[in-house]
Structures are given as structure tokens and as C-alpha cells.
Write a protein that holds these residues in place. Sequence first.
Motif, short mmCIF file in Angstrom:
data_model
loop_
_atom_site.label_atom_id
_atom_site.label_comp_id
_atom_site.label_asym_id
_atom_site.label_seq_id
_atom_site.Cartn_x
_atom_site.Cartn_y
_atom_site.Cartn_z
N ALA A 325 3.39 -16.05 3.54
CA ALA A 325 4.41 -16.89 2.92
C ALA A 325 5.66 -16.06 2.62
O ALA A 325 5.68 -14.85 2.83
CB ALA A 325 3.88 -17.60 1.68
N GLY A 326 6.72 -16.72 2.14
CA GLY A 326 8.03 -16.10 2.08
C GLY A 326 8.09 -14.76 1.40
O GLY A 326 8.65 -13.79 1.93
N ILE A 327 7.50 -14.64 0.21
CA ILE A 327 7.54 -13.38 -0.53
C ILE A 327 6.48 -12.42 0.00
O ILE A 327 6.74 -11.23 0.18
CB ILE A 327 7.36 -13.64 -2.03
CG1 ILE A 327 8.46 -14.58 -2.54
CG2 ILE A 327 7.37 -12.33 -2.82
CD1 ILE A 327 8.23 -15.10 -3.95
N GLY A 328 5.29 -12.93 0.24
CA GLY A 328 4.22 -12.08 0.74
C GLY A 328 4.56 -11.42 2.06
O GLY A 328 4.21 -10.25 2.29
N GLU A 329 5.28 -12.14 2.91
CA GLU A 329 5.64 -11.60 4.22
C GLU A 329 6.85 -10.66 4.16
O GLU A 329 6.98 -9.76 5.00
CB GLU A 329 5.96 -12.74 5.19
CG GLU A 329 4.77 -13.61 5.56
CD GLU A 329 5.17 -14.86 6.34
OE1 GLU A 329 6.21 -14.81 7.02
OE2 GLU A 329 4.46 -15.87 6.25
N ASN A 330 7.72 -10.86 3.18
CA ASN A 330 9.02 -10.17 3.21
C ASN A 330 9.27 -9.15 2.11
O ASN A 330 10.19 -8.34 2.23
CB ASN A 330 10.14 -11.22 3.17
CG ASN A 330 10.13 -12.11 4.40
OD1 ASN A 330 10.14 -11.63 5.51
ND2 ASN A 330 10.09 -13.42 4.19
N SER A 331 8.49 -9.18 1.04
CA SER A 331 8.76 -8.26 -0.07
C SER A 331 7.86 -7.02 0.01
O SER A 331 6.72 -7.03 -0.47
CB SER A 331 8.57 -8.95 -1.42
OG SER A 331 8.80 -8.02 -2.47
N SER A 332 8.39 -5.97 0.58
CA SER A 332 7.63 -4.70 0.63
C SER A 332 7.43 -4.14 -0.77
O SER A 332 6.42 -3.48 -1.05
CB SER A 332 8.36 -3.69 1.51
OG SER A 332 9.65 -3.42 1.01
N VAL A 333 8.39 -4.42 -1.66
CA VAL A 333 8.30 -3.92 -3.03
C VAL A 333 7.10 -4.52 -3.75
O VAL A 333 6.30 -3.79 -4.36
CB VAL A 333 9.61 -4.24 -3.81
CG1 VAL A 333 9.46 -3.87 -5.28
CG2 VAL A 333 10.79 -3.53 -3.19
N LEU A 334 6.96 -5.84 -3.70
CA LEU A 334 5.85 -6.49 -4.39
C LEU A 334 4.51 -6.09 -3.76
O LEU A 334 3.53 -5.84 -4.48
CB LEU A 334 6.01 -8.01 -4.37
CG LEU A 334 4.94 -8.77 -5.14
CD1 LEU A 334 4.98 -8.44 -6.63
CD2 LEU A 334 5.10 -10.29 -4.95
N ARG A 335 4.45 -6.03 -2.42
CA ARG A 335 3.20 -5.62 -1.78
C ARG A 335 2.77 -4.24 -2.27
O ARG A 335 1.59 -4.02 -2.59
CB ARG A 335 3.37 -5.59 -0.25
CG ARG A 335 3.48 -6.96 0.39
CD ARG A 335 3.29 -6.89 1.91
NE ARG A 335 4.29 -6.05 2.56
CZ ARG A 335 5.41 -6.50 3.12
NH1 ARG A 335 5.69 -7.80 3.10
NH2 ARG A 335 6.25 -5.67 3.71
N GLN A 336 3.72 -3.31 -2.36
CA GLN A 336 3.39 -1.96 -2.82
C GLN A 336 2.91 -1.98 -4.27
O GLN A 336 1.94 -1.29 -4.62
CB GLN A 336 4.61 -1.06 -2.70
CG GLN A 336 4.32 0.42 -2.96
CD GLN A 336 3.53 1.07 -1.84
OE1 GLN A 336 3.96 1.13 -0.70
NE2 GLN A 336 2.33 1.56 -2.17
N MET A 337 3.56 -2.77 -5.11
CA MET A 337 3.18 -2.85 -6.51
C MET A 337 1.76 -3.39 -6.69
O MET A 337 1.02 -2.96 -7.57
CB MET A 337 4.17 -3.72 -7.29
CG MET A 337 5.55 -3.09 -7.42
SD MET A 337 6.80 -4.21 -8.13
CE MET A 337 6.28 -4.24 -9.84
N ILE A 338 1.38 -4.33 -5.82
CA ILE A 338 0.02 -4.89 -5.88
C ILE A 338 -1.00 -3.87 -5.40
O ILE A 338 -2.01 -3.62 -6.06
CB ILE A 338 -0.05 -6.19 -5.04
CG1 ILE A 338 0.81 -7.29 -5.66
CG2 ILE A 338 -1.51 -6.66 -4.91
CD1 ILE A 338 1.03 -8.48 -4.75
N ILE A 339 -0.75 -3.30 -4.23
CA ILE A 339 -1.72 -2.37 -3.64
C ILE A 339 -1.88 -1.11 -4.48
O ILE A 339 -2.98 -0.55 -4.57
CB ILE A 339 -1.34 -2.04 -2.18
CG1 ILE A 339 -1.34 -3.32 -1.32
CG2 ILE A 339 -2.30 -1.01 -1.59
CD1 ILE A 339 -2.67 -4.08 -1.31
N ASP A 340 -0.80 -0.65 -5.11
CA ASP A 340 -0.91 0.53 -5.99
C ASP A 340 -1.95 0.31 -7.09
O ASP A 340 -2.64 1.25 -7.51
CB ASP A 340 0.44 0.84 -6.64
CG ASP A 340 1.41 1.52 -5.67
OD1 ASP A 340 0.96 1.95 -4.59
OD2 ASP A 340 2.61 1.62 -6.02
#
Length: 392
Positions: A325-340
Motif C-alpha cells: 500500500a501507499g506508505i508501506g511501499e514508499n516509506s523507507s523511513v517507516l519500514r526501517q523504524m518497524i524492522i529496527d
Amino acid sequence: MKVMAVNAGSSSIKFQLLDMPSETQITSGIVERIGSENALFTIKYNGEKHVVETSILDHGVGVNLILEGLIKHHVIKDINEIEGVGHRVVQGGEVFKDSVLIDEKVLQQIVDLGEMAPLHNPANATGIKAFKAVLPNVPQVAVFDTTFHQTMDKDAYLYGTPYEWYTKYGIRKYGFHGTSHQYVSEKANQLMGTTDTKVVVCHIGNGASLSAVKDGHCVDTSMGFTPLEGFPMGTRSGSIDPAITSYMANKLNASAQEITDILNKKSGYLGISGISNDARDIEQAIVEGNERARLAFDVQAKQIADYIGSYHIYMGGLDAICFTAGIGENSSVLRQMIIDRLAVLGVKLDAELNKLRGERLISTADSKVKVFIIPTDEEVMIARDTIRISHK
């Protein structure tokens, strides 16, 4: 075979025309501001975008405008080329455990379920009626957001409320975004070359939800009786202590409905940051040092990680995490914050791959859990089900 995938809202009709079974998008568009004199009709075809502002007083006029537009722009020669119409319907309750060919009984059931989804099902039904009036001999199929989640067990979908609330009134977790969760989990299995998998799908847009998918079947999901449950989203609060609603109703001298509206429309990113419900605005504000903007992402990332951790336990392991989806596909910042926050599970992102877009593996070679970006395609799922159901 040309199939129309339709998502009708209270004042809009989004559509795609697809060539099946090749799953090629022929055209897409949207009718907006239905009910007004300055409504908009947008159609995209052959790399060109055409926008018309005109009076569109109801959904029937909107549907006619779409079909006339398809002919005017030489997408089709006449409406008889359309051999199926698939409609997104948000709430299927326990009535519908699969997509279904629409007849008068099914349409009435969709309307009746509108009590549980008052912002969505009535609008979905209006769209169905409008297309049936113009294309009476074309199979019309209802594809429900809730169907994919019907494989959950009772321990996952029941609340700790009186059991009679469930048996008499249908109070339970239903889940939403089902077509997206199904599409992405199936694609993940293809990428891993097996259906013997434990996958978490993170559908993160302005509305957002997670699902736990074991061996291709949903076993849990974050949204509940309504799309308000779960973690904070663009404007939705996600799950909160239910006692807050009566407490704040007293403090604000507001009705229960007014409090629900605040939780749906003025919370999440918007409520925490005080800036915007748009993740792009939040990211820019973070770069500029805005602490409340960072807090909006932090709160969401923490709660998403909590869900993933619980799903890891519930499924007895985890093979892949998929962002869509829009944020999940495009926000590298949020993905990193989750995976960290998932380092304890041995999940590691490749920082360079995480900056890229499009379908790809973004975890490191030594990560214990694969992490994918998988763009969703809900319209393809609707078209697939339209063919499957109409050809039964």
C-alpha cells in the motif's frame, strides 16, 4: 475478456477495466464529487489523462459517464465488450464467506449489513444498482473486504464481551483490506516458491492493517468489527481503552458519535503530529526536527512491531514480512523504524535495498526473516474473482 473492477464510495466511483486472464490494465479512472454541479470525471488511457468537470447528480449519471467515456476515448467500441463487473464491498459479515454473484437477495443482504459499515456498504450498494441498471445482462460479482479473514479461528476473532453479543448482534473481529492481504500473501508465496509459509502482510496506507497468513490462510488481522481497530493510521486512532470514549464525551460535552468521528477523522498521524495525515508531510517534518511528527511514526511503528511479534508467536514462527500500500511501499523511513524494533527476531534490512521501490526483497542475506516490498493490486483480485464466480 474485459472485466470492470469497481470501488464505489458515497460520492465517488473508482474503476479499472482489465483484460483477463492476462490481468492487463486497459484503463482506469474515477468519478468524484457525485451529487454536485462541479463533479470531476478522470480517465487514463494510453498514457494520457483526460479530466472533465461537469454536473453528476447521482451514481447512475456517473456510471453512464464512465461507459460513454470508454467509447469516446476508443477504449472499447461498445459496452457489450464488458463481460463482467466486480464490485468491492467492505462488509460481508458472517453472511458471505466467498465472493458471490449479485442478485436481488444478495443486494438486500449487502444493504442490511450496512448497519455494521454505514460509511461503506450503502455506497457500495448504490454503485452496484447503478451498474446493474446500465448493464443488466452482464454478471455482477460482489467481492468482500472481509472474506479473506473468514478463516480465522474463534480465539482470534471473538472479543471478551458477553457471548450473546456475538450470537445475537454479530459483534466480532471481521478484518478489512482482505483483497490486498490475499494478493500480497499469495505473491509472497510465489516469491518463496512454497505455500508452506508463515507471512505477515503490512498494508499501510491512510487506512492500515496487518494480517497473519499461515499456509495461505488468514489466521489473524489487526482491524476488527470496524476499520477503527488496530494501530494508529492516517486519521484513525487504532485500538484504545474503550472507557476513554465516555470519559472524553463528558469532558467535551460531546455525543458518542462525535467522539467516534474524532477517533476516525482527527486522530492517528493527524492527531499526534498536529500537522497532517499524509506520511510524506510527516517525513518532511521529521527531517526538519519536528518531535511530534517523529512521535506519530514512533507510535505507529512500535504498535506494528507489537502485532508482528504476537503473530510470530501465534503462528509458531515467521518466514516473511511484506510491506504494501501507499506508505508501506514508499516509506523507507517507516519500514526501517518497524524492522529496527524486530531485531530480537533476527530481522535485518539491507539499508540500500530499502531505499528502492517496486517489488523486491529488502532484507539482508543473513536475516532470519525475509522482508519484501510487494505492490498490492486489489483490482486484479476483484477481476479474478469476477471471472471465477461468473463462470461457476
